[in-house]
Design a protein around this motif. Structure first.
Motif, PDB file in Angstrom:
ATOM      1  N   LEU A 107     -11.220 -30.875   5.742  1.00 49.97           N
ATOM      2  CA  LEU A 107     -11.334 -30.916   4.282  1.00 49.97           C
ATOM      3  C   LEU A 107     -12.276 -32.070   3.962  1.00 49.97           C
ATOM      4  N   PHE A 108     -13.322 -31.783   3.207  1.00 48.69           N
ATOM      5  CA  PHE A 108     -14.318 -32.812   2.848  1.00 48.69           C
ATOM      6  C   PHE A 108     -14.233 -32.993   1.340  1.00 48.69           C
ATOM      7  N   THR A 109     -13.959 -34.218   0.908  1.00 46.93           N
ATOM      8  CA  THR A 109     -13.685 -34.417  -0.508  1.00 46.93           C
ATOM      9  C   THR A 109     -14.185 -35.777  -0.999  1.00 46.93           C
ATOM     10  N   GLY A 110     -13.956 -36.051  -2.271  1.00 49.08           N
ATOM     11  CA  GLY A 110     -14.336 -37.341  -2.854  1.00 49.08           C
ATOM     12  C   GLY A 110     -13.109 -38.018  -3.438  1.00 49.08           C
ATOM     13  N   LYS A 111     -13.138 -39.334  -3.459  1.00 46.53           N
ATOM     14  CA  LYS A 111     -11.988 -40.089  -3.969  1.00 46.53           C
ATOM     15  C   LYS A 111     -11.851 -39.921  -5.489  1.00 46.53           C
ATOM     16  N   GLY A 112     -10.637 -39.700  -5.939  1.00 47.62           N
ATOM     17  CA  GLY A 112     -10.391 -39.596  -7.379  1.00 47.62           C
ATOM     18  C   GLY A 112     -10.640 -38.191  -7.903  1.00 47.62           C
ATOM     19  N   ASP A 113     -10.424 -38.030  -9.210  1.00 47.54           N
ATOM     20  CA  ASP A 113     -10.590 -36.682  -9.787  1.00 47.54           C
ATOM     21  C   ASP A 113     -11.840 -36.561 -10.652  1.00 47.54           C
ATOM     22  N   LYS A 114     -12.713 -37.600 -10.603  1.00 51.04           N
ATOM     23  CA  LYS A 114     -13.922 -37.565 -11.445  1.00 51.04           C
ATOM     24  C   LYS A 114     -15.120 -36.967 -10.723  1.00 51.04           C
ATOM     25  N   ALA A 115     -15.133 -37.069  -9.380  1.00 50.31           N
ATOM     26  CA  ALA A 115     -16.321 -36.583  -8.665  1.00 50.31           C
ATOM     27  C   ALA A 115     -16.020 -36.265  -7.203  1.00 50.31           C
ATOM     28  N   PHE A 116     -16.662 -35.196  -6.742  1.00 54.38           N
ATOM     29  CA  PHE A 116     -16.755 -34.938  -5.296  1.00 54.38           C
ATOM     30  C   PHE A 116     -17.833 -35.873  -4.753  1.00 54.38           C
ATOM     31  N   CYS A 117     -19.040 -35.752  -5.313  1.00 56.63           N
ATOM     32  CA  CYS A 117     -20.151 -36.613  -4.903  1.00 56.63           C
ATOM     33  C   CYS A 117     -21.306 -36.422  -5.883  1.00 56.63           C
ATOM     34  N   SER A 118     -21.930 -37.533  -6.295  1.00 55.11           N
ATOM     35  CA  SER A 118     -23.055 -37.449  -7.247  1.00 55.11           C
ATOM     36  C   SER A 118     -24.399 -37.630  -6.543  1.00 55.11           C
ATOM     37  N   GLY A 119     -24.428 -37.438  -5.219  1.00 49.59           N
ATOM     38  CA  GLY A 119     -25.700 -37.474  -4.496  1.00 49.59           C
ATOM     39  C   GLY A 119     -26.068 -38.850  -4.004  1.00 49.59           C
ATOM     40  N   GLY A 120     -27.356 -39.030  -3.738  1.00 49.03           N
ATOM     41  CA  GLY A 120     -27.836 -40.309  -3.230  1.00 49.03           C
ATOM     42  C   GLY A 120     -27.642 -41.417  -4.260  1.00 49.03           C
ATOM     43  N   ASP A 121     -27.269 -42.600  -3.782  1.00 48.07           N
ATOM     44  CA  ASP A 121     -27.059 -43.748  -4.665  1.00 48.07           C
ATOM     45  C   ASP A 121     -28.417 -44.215  -5.184  1.00 48.07           C
ATOM     46  N   GLN A 122     -28.646 -43.964  -6.475  1.00 44.64           N
ATOM     47  CA  GLN A 122     -29.969 -44.221  -7.052  1.00 44.64           C
ATOM     48  C   GLN A 122     -30.315 -45.707  -7.082  1.00 44.64           C
ATOM     49  N   ARG A 123     -29.321 -46.565  -6.948  1.00 46.81           N
ATOM     50  CA  ARG A 123     -29.589 -48.005  -6.966  1.00 46.81           C
ATOM     51  C   ARG A 123     -30.288 -48.458  -5.689  1.00 46.81           C
ATOM     52  N   VAL A 124     -30.158 -47.665  -4.607  1.00 47.09           N
ATOM     53  CA  VAL A 124     -30.774 -48.085  -3.349  1.00 47.09           C
ATOM     54  C   VAL A 124     -31.883 -47.127  -2.918  1.00 47.09           C
ATOM     55  N   ARG A 125     -32.310 -46.281  -3.877  1.00 44.38           N
ATOM     56  CA  ARG A 125     -33.426 -45.394  -3.537  1.00 44.38           C
ATOM     57  C   ARG A 125     -34.696 -46.229  -3.515  1.00 44.38           C
ATOM     58  N   GLY A 126     -35.410 -46.202  -2.395  1.00 42.24           N
ATOM     59  CA  GLY A 126     -36.594 -47.050  -2.259  1.00 42.24           C
ATOM     60  C   GLY A 126     -37.834 -46.239  -1.963  1.00 42.24           C
ATOM     61  N   HIS A 127     -38.739 -46.837  -1.239  1.00 42.18           N
ATOM     62  CA  HIS A 127     -40.040 -46.249  -0.951  1.00 42.18           C
ATOM     63  C   HIS A 127     -39.925 -45.403   0.317  1.00 42.18           C
ATOM     64  N   GLY A 128     -39.637 -44.093   0.154  1.00 46.28           N
ATOM     65  CA  GLY A 128     -39.548 -43.214   1.323  1.00 46.28           C
ATOM     66  C   GLY A 128     -38.133 -42.863   1.727  1.00 46.28           C
ATOM     67  N   GLY A 129     -37.162 -43.266   0.959  1.00 40.01           N
ATOM     68  CA  GLY A 129     -35.784 -42.908   1.293  1.00 40.01           C
ATOM     69  C   GLY A 129     -34.796 -43.884   0.672  1.00 40.01           C
ATOM     70  N   TYR A 130     -33.552 -43.746   1.097  1.00 38.18           N
ATOM     71  CA  TYR A 130     -32.490 -44.627   0.610  1.00 38.18           C
ATOM     72  C   TYR A 130     -32.384 -45.807   1.560  1.00 38.18           C
ATOM     73  N   VAL A 131     -32.349 -47.019   0.988  1.00 35.77           N
ATOM     74  CA  VAL A 131     -32.496 -48.229   1.801  1.00 35.77           C
ATOM     75  C   VAL A 131     -31.138 -48.898   2.024  1.00 35.77           C
ATOM     76  N   GLY A 132     -30.792 -49.067   3.295  1.00 32.61           N
ATOM     77  CA  GLY A 132     -29.532 -49.710   3.648  1.00 32.61           C
ATOM     78  C   GLY A 132     -29.712 -51.190   3.918  1.00 32.61           C
ATOM     79  N   ALA A 133     -28.662 -51.805   4.451  1.00 34.08           N
ATOM     80  CA  ALA A 133     -28.670 -53.250   4.699  1.00 34.08           C
ATOM     81  C   ALA A 133     -29.763 -53.640   5.687  1.00 34.08           C
ATOM     82  N   ASP A 134     -30.173 -52.713   6.554  1.00 26.15           N
ATOM     83  CA  ASP A 134     -31.208 -53.028   7.539  1.00 26.15           C
ATOM     84  C   ASP A 134     -32.620 -52.875   6.973  1.00 26.15           C
ATOM     85  N   ASP A 135     -32.711 -52.574   5.677  1.00 23.92           N
ATOM     86  CA  ASP A 135     -33.999 -52.496   4.980  1.00 23.92           C
ATOM     87  C   ASP A 135     -34.854 -51.282   5.397  1.00 23.92           C
ATOM     88  N   VAL A 136     -34.241 -50.317   6.085  1.00 22.03           N
ATOM     89  CA  VAL A 136     -34.990 -49.122   6.520  1.00 22.03           C
ATOM     90  C   VAL A 136     -34.716 -47.985   5.525  1.00 22.03           C
TER      91      VAL A 136
END
Ligand code: S0N
Length: 272
Positions: free
Chosen positions: A61-90
């Motif tokens: 079973l694949f789900t999301g926490k709470g009753d407001k959302a399954f998933c709203s997609g990529g976290d737009q706050r970390v969308r960078g140049h060429g993809g989503y940027v994690g702690a390793d800056d890639v």
């Protein structure tokens, strides 16, 4: 009845539990409607890989926490140049790896959707084998509105699922659809009241668990082979090899090699 879930492994962005042969994987970022960042996806990949190798688990079973959302997609706050940027800056689009893992997992994955199922989150439910939605679920793609698109499974598998006209409407207009509308277009398998969502999904999982695991595995691979080209065929062929390795005929080949003799395949009947 809801199973007595036990945590399998601790993560930061997700929860991975299991009970009674069912795994439950939950995106745990309700403050952003369960949007995923690269680390979330890495954890999901880790958990799904564990499920794949776990002989006790037959359905996810694949789900999301709470009753407001399954998933709203990529976290737009970390969308960078060429993809989503994690702690390793890639910058990465590692959700594509997760999509493929869900597709090739030799066990059914059920998306359990309450609330928003949007953008890359919508694609995740599309790649799941089945979707059970709560009455409050809302489905849609936002790509062309927010400067992105998923022309892979997000577009093509969606079209295979609900037809080209409707899939193009979803992507070109970026509207949001109710659970009932999703049911009518064949995008989800069932719609239930929110308070019954998990119970219903567990019931579906239990019914699948009563069936032959290898039959279910081959059926999933066959459905995928029809849509995934050579990659789908590879999966189906790999399953056939697994089954062949279980036969005396295949074992004779390996045994003969180790015993340094010619294999005797004459003992095995050729069926029509
Ligand atoms: C889901 C929406 C419609 C809900 O609206 P509502 O109910 O008004 O809630 P909000 O106030 O907007 O949201 C509550 C809080 O959650 C934050 N939040 C919501 N979604 C995201 C998100 N995706 N990223 C970061 N934060 C999010 C809100 O900001 C808010 O926080 P506060 O209270 O602090 O302001 C509405 O929220 C909405 O439209 N969300 C954005 C949906 C979206 O556009 N998602 C991204 C779509 N793109 C992808 O998913 C990319 C996928 C991908 O990686 C990819 C892979 C392969 C190929 C291509 C792609 C690609 O780039 O598309």
């Amino acid at each position: 009845m809801i199973p007595d879930w036990k945590v399998v492994k601790e993560y930061q962005d997700i929860i991975y539990e299991k009970a009674e042969g069912i795994a439950k994987i939950t995106i745990n970022r309700p403050e952003v409607h369960n949007a995923f960042r690269p680390e979330t996806v890495m954890e999901l990949i880790d958990a799904f890989q564990h499920v794949r190798d776990d002989p006790e688990t037959g359905v996810v079973l694949f789900t999301g926490k709470g009753d407001k959302a399954f998933c709203s997609g990529g976290d737009q706050r970390v969308r960078g140049h060429g993809g989503y940027v994690g702690a390793d800056d890639v910058p990465r689009l590692n959700v594509l790896d997760l999509q493929r893992l869900i597709r090739t997992l030799p066990k059914p994955v059920i998306a359990v959707v309450a609330g928003w199922c949007i953008g890359g989150g919508h694609v995740l439910h599309v790649v799941c084998d089945l979707t059970i939605a709560a009455e409050n679920a809302r489905f849609g793609q936002t790509g062309p509105k927010v400067g992105s698109f998923d022309a892979g499974y997000g577009a093509t598998l969606l079209a295979r699922t609900i037809g080209h006209k409707k899939a193009k409407e979803i992507w070109f207009l970026c509207r949001q659809y109710t659970a009932q509308e999703a049911l009518e277009m064949g995008l989800v398998n069932a719609v239930v009241p929110l308070e019954r969502l998990e119970e219903e999904a567990v019931q579906w999982a239990r019914e699948i668990l009563e069936k032959s695991p290898i039959a279910i595995r081959f059926l999933k691979a066959a459905f995928n082979a029809d849509t995934d080209g050579l990659a789908g065929l590879q999966q189906l062929a790999g399953d056939a090899t697994m089954l062949y390795y279980m036969t005396d005929e295949a074992k004779e080949g390996a045994r003969a090699f180790l015993e340094k003799r010619k294999p005797d395949f004459s003992q095995f009947r050729r069926l029509p």
